[in-house]
Design a protein around this motif. Structure first.
Motif, mmCIF file in Angstrom:
data_model
loop_
_atom_site.group_PDB
_atom_site.id
_atom_site.type_symbol
_atom_site.label_atom_id
_atom_site.label_comp_id
_atom_site.label_asym_id
_atom_site.label_seq_id
_atom_site.Cartn_x
_atom_site.Cartn_y
_atom_site.Cartn_z
ATOM 1 N N UNK A 86 0.721 -1.096 -0.010
ATOM 2 C CA UNK A 86 -0.004 -0.023 0.032
ATOM 3 C C UNK A 86 0.816 1.290 0.022
ATOM 4 N N UNK A 87 0.096 2.508 0.294
ATOM 5 C CA UNK A 87 0.765 3.615 0.279
ATOM 6 C C UNK A 87 0.728 4.442 1.621
ATOM 7 N N UNK A 88 1.581 5.125 1.897
ATOM 8 C CA UNK A 88 1.423 5.971 3.005
ATOM 9 C C UNK A 88 0.701 7.303 2.440
ATOM 10 N N UNK A 89 -0.266 7.888 3.463
ATOM 11 C CA UNK A 89 -0.778 9.031 3.295
ATOM 12 C C UNK A 89 -0.789 10.006 4.255
ATOM 13 N N UNK A 90 -0.301 11.264 4.128
ATOM 14 C CA UNK A 90 -0.491 12.541 5.097
ATOM 15 C C UNK A 90 -1.637 13.005 4.794
ATOM 16 N N UNK A 102 7.498 7.783 5.552
ATOM 17 C CA UNK A 102 7.300 8.992 5.102
ATOM 18 C C UNK A 102 7.206 10.278 6.192
ATOM 19 N N UNK A 103 8.377 10.830 5.926
ATOM 20 C CA UNK A 103 8.486 12.240 7.073
ATOM 21 C C UNK A 103 8.094 13.506 6.607
ATOM 22 N N UNK A 104 7.242 14.197 7.149
ATOM 23 C CA UNK A 104 7.024 15.545 6.832
ATOM 24 C C UNK A 104 7.927 16.569 7.709
ATOM 25 N N UNK A 105 8.712 17.453 7.033
ATOM 26 C CA UNK A 105 9.538 18.287 7.728
ATOM 27 C C UNK A 105 9.133 19.528 7.412
ATOM 28 N N UNK A 163 2.815 20.951 12.378
ATOM 29 C CA UNK A 163 3.662 20.062 13.197
ATOM 30 C C UNK A 163 4.524 18.967 12.208
ATOM 31 N N UNK A 164 5.680 18.789 12.573
ATOM 32 C CA UNK A 164 6.430 17.582 11.825
ATOM 33 C C UNK A 164 5.598 16.329 12.208
ATOM 34 N N UNK A 165 5.778 15.430 11.438
ATOM 35 C CA UNK A 165 5.069 14.131 11.615
ATOM 36 C C UNK A 165 6.014 13.054 10.537
ATOM 37 N N UNK A 166 5.919 11.995 11.359
ATOM 38 C CA UNK A 166 6.589 10.688 10.659
ATOM 39 C C UNK A 166 5.521 9.432 10.550
ATOM 40 N N UNK A 167 5.179 8.998 9.307
ATOM 41 C CA UNK A 167 4.302 7.960 9.327
ATOM 42 C C UNK A 167 5.306 6.592 8.712
ATOM 43 N N UNK A 235 8.987 16.983 2.141
ATOM 44 C CA UNK A 235 8.706 15.533 2.757
ATOM 45 C C UNK A 235 10.169 14.802 2.191
ATOM 46 N N UNK A 236 10.406 13.515 3.054
ATOM 47 C CA UNK A 236 11.433 12.870 2.785
ATOM 48 C C UNK A 236 10.876 11.261 3.173
ATOM 49 N N UNK A 237 11.439 10.458 2.248
ATOM 50 C CA UNK A 237 11.028 9.136 2.298
ATOM 51 C C UNK A 237 12.207 8.078 2.391
ATOM 52 N N UNK A 238 11.560 6.855 3.089
ATOM 53 C CA UNK A 238 12.645 5.907 3.187
ATOM 54 C C UNK A 238 11.989 4.832 2.066
ATOM 55 N N UNK A 239 12.664 4.701 0.974
ATOM 56 C CA UNK A 239 12.086 3.571 0.002
ATOM 57 C C UNK A 239 12.501 2.038 0.336
ATOM 58 N N UNK A 240 11.601 1.233 -0.171
ATOM 59 C CA UNK A 240 12.048 0.012 -0.204
ATOM 60 C C UNK A 240 13.298 -0.460 -0.599
ATOM 61 N N UNK A 241 14.079 -1.497 0.005
ATOM 62 C CA UNK A 241 15.393 -1.667 -0.417
ATOM 63 C C UNK A 241 16.000 -2.714 0.476
ATOM 64 N N UNK A 242 17.331 -3.041 0.002
ATOM 65 C CA UNK A 242 18.163 -3.980 0.608
ATOM 66 C C UNK A 242 18.212 -3.640 2.167
#
Length: 384
Positions: A86-90, A102-105, A163-167, A235-242
């Motif tokens: 699925x997807x992350x949603x702010x 998903x980080x909201x800066x 505010x800042x947020x992290x999902x 926004x910043x994201x940590x994507x799928x990966x090794x």
């Protein structure tokens, strides 16, 4: 826009002595606090090292395809692709991302206070302090509490509008394993997330207009003319990966491994790393933390001794240059005492936690003190 405000304070000799005497109590507290910081830090370092050494010996590499019941509770290592469905949603801004995190800066346009202090000693032991407060409007990554400003009313920051947020995606899996919250918290391969396509975002937040920008949003009347209280959202994201993981197997999940020494092991590294590389990084981190806490304990003790000796320099400040000489001398004594006592406390801790090394260090301290006192005695004899 910036402005400044200067405050001049005159302090009499008797007031300074009173303040210095009060500082003696604070100094004693700092010295007392520094002792357990130094002592317990050595125990923490030894416990962590023993735990990591045990983990490096017992860890076993496993396949990520499916958990093996034979490894239940054991420390395991594997690497593979971390993925999430699925997807992350702010929901506040309608931003979506197919990502692990998903980080909201947020940056805030705020009044920021800086201060500069100049102190001048006066004949008779008094002191004049000139403190200049300067105020500037800046983009900062945190909310600034303007109620603490010296010159607060003209420089007031309104409450932040966003505010800042992290999902975090749940669950995040690697093959047949589900990552624990502790492991997910160690994911650090964040990249910028630029908005693409249609985004349904609010027209305003807390009475401030919302503008879409390439990197996110601007919350305020006009992006080209910022006002105090405006905000920039990106926004910043940590994507799928090794990822590479070392942790204890718990069903199809993972948890912290409890070592015999009392430490825990739960490690994740982004990218492909061997178990040996991960343990080496953990050892280096333990060494760095040990030295940071040693320096912290030493600095606390030195500040404490400086406060303890401060009444002497204040008394001598009746003639300013004599007070400066006394202050420099007590500062050197505070440094030497802190150094010797810190080394001694660490040596005693090592006797408790690592006897062989501790005794050797204590002997070294004793020899150093012997030669120091011998040299001081020889100088006194020459003067006589």
């Amino acid at each position: 826009m910036s402005d400044s405000h200067t405050v001049r304070t005159q302090t009499g000799w008797f007031s300074r002595i009173g303040g210095a005497i009060k500082g003696v109590l604070i100094g004693l507290v700092l010295i007392v606090v520094s002792l357990p910081v130094l002592f317990l830090n050595e125990g923490r370092a030894v416990k962590t090292k023993k735990s990591l050494d045990q983990g490096a010996k017992e860890v076993r590499e496993v396949s990520v395809e499916a958990p093996d019941a034979a490894n239940e509770g054991r420390l395991i290592y594997f690497k593979g692709d971390a993925v999430a469905e699925g997807e992350l949603l702010d929901v506040d801004f309608g931003v979506k991302a197919k990502a692990l995190i998903l980080k909201r800066e947020v940056q805030y346009y705020q009044w920021v206070e800086d201060s500069k202090t100049e102190t001048k000693k006066k004949l008779g032991g008094g002191e004049e302090q000139v403190k200049t407060y300067s105020y500037d409007k800046k983009w900062v990554d945190r909310a600034v509490d303007s109620s603490r400003f010296h010159d607060s009313p003209p420089h007031t920051n309104p409450p932040v509008v966003v505010e800042k947020a992290e999902l975090r995606a749940k669950p995040i899996t690697v093959g047949g394993f589900t990552l624990s919250d502790g492991l997910v918290g160690q994911i650090d391969n964040f990249t910028e997330h630029r908005l693409e396509g249609e985004v349904v975002f609010p027209e305003e937040i807390a009475g401030r207009k919302v503008h879409r920008e390439a990197g996110g949003f601007y919350v305020g009347k006009l992006p080209t003319s910022p006002e105090v209280g405006d905000a920039r959202v990106s926004y910043k994201v940590a994507l799928p990966g090794v990822v590479s993981v070392v942790a204890a197997q718990s069903g199809n999940g993972l948890t912290a491994f409890k070592a015999d020494a009392g430490g825990t092991i739960e490690m994740l590294a982004t990218g492909s790393q061997t178990a040996a590389q991960m343990f080496e990084t953990a050892h280096q981190g333990n060494k760095m933390m040990t030295w940071i806490l040693r320096v912290l304990g030493f600095v606390l003790m030195m500040i404490g001794f400086n406060l303890l000796f401060r009444p002497l320099s204040v008394l001598a400040d009746v003639v300013p240059f004599i007070g400066s000489i006394v202050g420099a001398g007590t500062g050197i004594i505070a440094f030497l005492l802190s150094f010797v006592i810190s080394i001694t406390v660490i040596a005693v801790a090592w006797i408790f936690y690592r006897p062989l090394i501790g005794v050797s260090l204590l002997v070294l301290v004793g020899v150093g003190l012997y030669f120091l006192f011998k040299k001081m005695s020889a100088k006194k004899a020459q003067v006589a």
